[in-house]
Motif scaffolding. Sequence first.
Motif, PDB file in Angstrom:
ATOM      1  N   ILE B 460       0.865  -1.185   0.000  1.00  0.00           N
ATOM      2  CA  ILE B 460       0.000   0.000   0.000  1.00  0.00           C
ATOM      3  C   ILE B 460       0.899   1.232   0.000  1.00  0.00           C
ATOM      4  O   ILE B 460       1.911   1.260   0.690  1.00  0.00           O
ATOM      5  CB  ILE B 460      -0.905   0.014   1.255  1.00  0.00           C
ATOM      6  N   GLY B 461       0.512   2.223  -0.762  1.00  0.00           N
ATOM      7  CA  GLY B 461       1.271   3.472  -0.780  1.00  0.00           C
ATOM      8  C   GLY B 461       0.342   4.661  -0.813  1.00  0.00           C
ATOM      9  O   GLY B 461      -0.748   4.593  -1.386  1.00  0.00           O
ATOM     10  N   LEU B 462       0.783   5.728  -0.174  1.00  0.00           N
ATOM     11  CA  LEU B 462       0.004   6.968  -0.194  1.00  0.00           C
ATOM     12  C   LEU B 462       0.854   8.099  -0.728  1.00  0.00           C
ATOM     13  O   LEU B 462       2.096   8.013  -0.775  1.00  0.00           O
ATOM     14  CB  LEU B 462      -0.468   7.351   1.215  1.00  0.00           C
ATOM     15  N   HIS B 645      -3.586  10.601  -2.451  1.00  0.00           N
ATOM     16  CA  HIS B 645      -3.790   9.414  -3.283  1.00  0.00           C
ATOM     17  C   HIS B 645      -3.430   8.193  -2.434  1.00  0.00           C
ATOM     18  O   HIS B 645      -2.489   8.238  -1.643  1.00  0.00           O
ATOM     19  CB  HIS B 645      -2.870   9.418  -4.511  1.00  0.00           C
ATOM     20  N   LEU B 646      -4.169   7.122  -2.630  1.00  0.00           N
ATOM     21  CA  LEU B 646      -3.869   5.877  -1.926  1.00  0.00           C
ATOM     22  C   LEU B 646      -4.017   4.737  -2.931  1.00  0.00           C
ATOM     23  O   LEU B 646      -5.004   4.673  -3.662  1.00  0.00           O
ATOM     24  CB  LEU B 646      -4.838   5.705  -0.754  1.00  0.00           C
ATOM     25  N   THR B 647      -3.017   3.879  -2.960  1.00  0.00           N
ATOM     26  CA  THR B 647      -3.097   2.769  -3.917  1.00  0.00           C
ATOM     27  C   THR B 647      -2.572   1.484  -3.286  1.00  0.00           C
ATOM     28  O   THR B 647      -1.740   1.516  -2.367  1.00  0.00           O
ATOM     29  CB  THR B 647      -2.330   3.096  -5.218  1.00  0.00           C
ATOM     30  N   MET B 648      -3.100   0.380  -3.760  1.00  0.00           N
ATOM     31  CA  MET B 648      -2.553  -0.924  -3.386  1.00  0.00           C
ATOM     32  C   MET B 648      -2.100  -1.611  -4.671  1.00  0.00           C
ATOM     33  O   MET B 648      -2.850  -1.629  -5.653  1.00  0.00           O
ATOM     34  CB  MET B 648      -3.579  -1.782  -2.666  1.00  0.00           C
ATOM     35  N   VAL B 649      -0.882  -2.125  -4.669  1.00  0.00           N
ATOM     36  CA  VAL B 649      -0.352  -2.767  -5.875  1.00  0.00           C
ATOM     37  C   VAL B 649       0.126  -4.179  -5.542  1.00  0.00           C
ATOM     38  O   VAL B 649       0.355  -4.513  -4.383  1.00  0.00           O
ATOM     39  CB  VAL B 649       0.832  -1.973  -6.486  1.00  0.00           C
TER      40      VAL B 649
END
Lengths: 295, 797
Positions: B460-462, B645-649
């Motif tokens: 997870i990254g923000l 922004h928040l994403t999970m990769v």
Amino acid sequence: MKPAPFDYLAAKSISEAVEALAASGGDGKIIAGGQSLMPMINFRLVKPTILVDINRIGGLDRIEKHDDRLRIGATVRHHMTATDVLVFEHLPILQDAMHHVAHLTVRNRGTFCGSVCHADPAAEMPMMTLLLNGTITAWSVRGERQIAASDFFLGSLVNALEPDEFVTSIEIDTLKPDTGWGFEEFSRRQGDFALACAATTLRIEDGVARSVRFALMGVGETPLRLAAIEEIIDGKTVSESLLDQVSEALNDFLQPNTDLHASADYRRHLAGALARRALRDAWKRADLRKGKTDD
Amino acid sequence: MSHNDHSVELRPKLVGERVKRTEDPRFLTGVGRYVDDMSPAGMLHVALRRSDQPHARIIGIDVGEAFSVPGVVAIYDASDLDKDVKPAIPTSRMPGYYATPIWPLARGKVRYVGEPVVAIVAESRYAAEDALEHINIEYEPLPFAIRQVDAVKDDAPLLHEEAGTNTIIRREFKRGDVDTAFENAPVTVKGRFRMTRKTAVAMENRSYLAEWDQRKQSLTLHTSSGSPGIIRDVLSGCLDLPGTRLRVIAPDVGGSFGAKGSLYSEEMLVCILARKLARPVKYVSDRLEDLSGTSQAFDELIEAELAVTQDGTLIGLRADVIGDVGAYSIYPWTAALETVQVVSFLPGPYRMEHYRGRIRGVLTPKPPTGPYRGVGRPSSTFAMERLIEMAARKIGMDPVEFRRRNLVRAEEFPYRTASGIIWDKSAFQECLQGACDFVDYPNLVRERDAARKAGRWVGIGLASYAELTGIGSRISVAPGMPINTGTETSRIEIDATGAITAAFGLSSHGQGLETTLAQVIVDELGCKLEDIEVKHGDSSLVPMSSGTYASRSAVLGGGAATLAARVVKAKVLRAAAYLMEQSIEDLDIYDGIIASRNSNQTLTLKEVASAVYTQMGRIPRDQREDLTASETYDPYLGTACSSTHLTMVEVDTETYGVRILRYVVAEDCGKIINPMIVDGQVHGAVAQGIGAALLEEIVHDDQGQVVTASLADYLVPVATSVPNIGIVHIEADLPNNVGGFRGMGEGGTIGAPAAVANAVSDALSHLGVSVETLPVTPERIFQMLRDTNTPRSANST
């Protein structure tokens, strides 16, 4: 990005096309889908004196089954191959491969035979032709000849055709009902040329793999059919230790190029990983299809 | 109008509605009109021989048999055009800066592969390109430094001898005592971050058509520009033509992303040639030229270090940045635009007492860098947000909690950043919370941890950031640039038929301004949407305009439209009051109908216009006034647009391909004019940011050649590269400008690279590697993992 001047002939017959090619003294080019040729012409990397358009020649736009083989005509588009019922029934691995061929607009125009002739070492159809023991039928003013896929790919973008020859159809094996297959490709984006790709088919007899075919692309100057890998697998159960053996063998054997998108080392690593996945899939599918026959 | 009148207040407004874009019918049915669609009689085409050398003296040019190609009209090099043009000089007030002159064709030497050297004019582009094959240019290769780390050295070969250095930009921001803060800091983290060179890849390549009017001795340039006003103003000087004889029109323009907002050599060239030959002259860049000759982006090396306390409070930040600006300082923005903003925005939306950020902008033999959606901040946010997550990891704190402790809080606004930027009130904290709520962050963390236990590499990254938008006249958009970027003008006219023309110097090249500006005017003026024609992209419409860039057009254009609409409305009501014999206070206008609260009598806008203009004597001479207004708006300061922004990769454990599993953007862009257009801007910008994070990189080899010369090698995101994007609109306290709008066209490209980099780093954290270079390609992940010699076990120990 405009092409140099060229003449254009919409040939109505094979004989008209081969005569025009012969008359061009080696500077003519065949066009069917134009998906590889046109960019090269627009970049002026290729400057043909004449483009011979074969789209109006009757009978080249068919996929037909003859015994255990499919014959794919020179103007059969990728989209036709991807949606053909014979391919669906008898060559599911080709359908899998088609998912990786460019984008819909390209598939609507580009042809199976054109892709094979273009001989891009990272394109799917040349590798599939090699994997499926393809035979390429070429015509010239001297008549017809057959070229085995194993003799066809000479180098990156280099094929065995004479300058005055063109391909009218290609025949490839169908899969027997008890044959499992695996097709694994990795590219930067969906539809791009492969950084590496592995394709394999096999049957299970008495608990071991038989009739093994194994090919790779994107990791050499041409697509590769690897008899040495087929021999490692033949007569064995596909297990993790066998897969270790396969990737080790590939690691020793492959000499891929380094380019903008992938180093030789990464490509070698990738080829091993994709080979394992493809072989696992093929084994699983063969296991499910065990004992199936044409009836 | 009374604000207590609820019947008026409750009327539906168009601002805030998902109004369908009025531009779309023409675009979707293929009847948009771009420069390349124009073919005036007698038009000539230009093809360019571009340099194949990174740095070389031009010894001689031999045209050979080029004139024998049928259709060739003329062939020019720089020496043929000396008397026809003065160079454009991208001046700046920055100390120590050198303004590289910009000419239509290379003079004396070439400074990058792709620089135009010889122009062939012919009856068709085909003939011109055929003739190009006959041109031979003899070069004397000169030494060069293609990498910024080499070009910045004292003994590096000089690209512009007159500058005496390759380092034409130097700037430092500081506050507090950063070195002492670091000496005493309990925890520090640092990294060497590289945001590689990108290019915009607009769907429409740059296209220019110049027409010379022999009768009026005047010139019209049709250009795919985002800033036709700026182009008019600079070409007026270069060509020695007054504005009355020089008109610059941007018709439909197929995207810019910043890259079409600068002056280009080819733009000057077609004007000179059209005047010289007295025929229309067109140049359309092809994709090969676009990838080697359009301005490029970023290319910074950022060494940055962050000091924090054990309980997660930011103490200090210091950074040394080398920006590779390419071979020229771009007009008008200069090489300071991209580079200086990296260090002015580096502290981000956080409280930061001690800061020092240094930038050096160095010339290298590559195409110039210039404006690109996000400018500077995609790089600064990448570096800062990586440091934030590295620090959180080091002290064992959740990165969301770490940000929560350090983002400027509501009660601290306006907040002056360490570099001097003022953040007005914006929803920094609320955006962070909004993004976390949207994905149910605690649950997402559990999901990630479960996936990891199963051997998958999931992270997870923000990224939290703020940008300064809608900037008024207090500061220039480009640091040190003397051109006014703080005002915009709107001219609104109701004509005798009751139709309304709203003219702007702004240009709309994908933003949907024809729709959003009309929405603003409808609410202010009380007319119907379909009665408004928004004109834009034409230097003749208003006295001065600098165009659409820097997330300014909603704020400045919307503000100017509001002011002009108010004046016109007052005039309409004065006329109506006379005609209806009503007091003006009792009148209002809605949906094109003027009504009085004291009678059933109504008038339409059309009837009022007719009475004013065409019915002689209907309104007495001394009360009659044209229903027109021209107003200029200057918001003076800028306003902060903020977002998280928040994403999970997931990183494939064998191929190292990166797949984006979740993506959410929470943003505060003030009052939303059209949520559908805002969503579209966010989707498009995030896609572009994902491209920067995973795919896009302009590569020059050690010989100075560009090796990403086609779209098979310069990889832009395709549909399958982009996930579903959740969007949370947070409309907190509105900014103190007319309309309450914040600019929001750029944000996605600012947040996405950092968020993706953080998520990939999180996914690989158990392997002891993290992302320092974007794009993070499978090859780069392979190399990182190999370099650490970590066993490739999926399970963390």
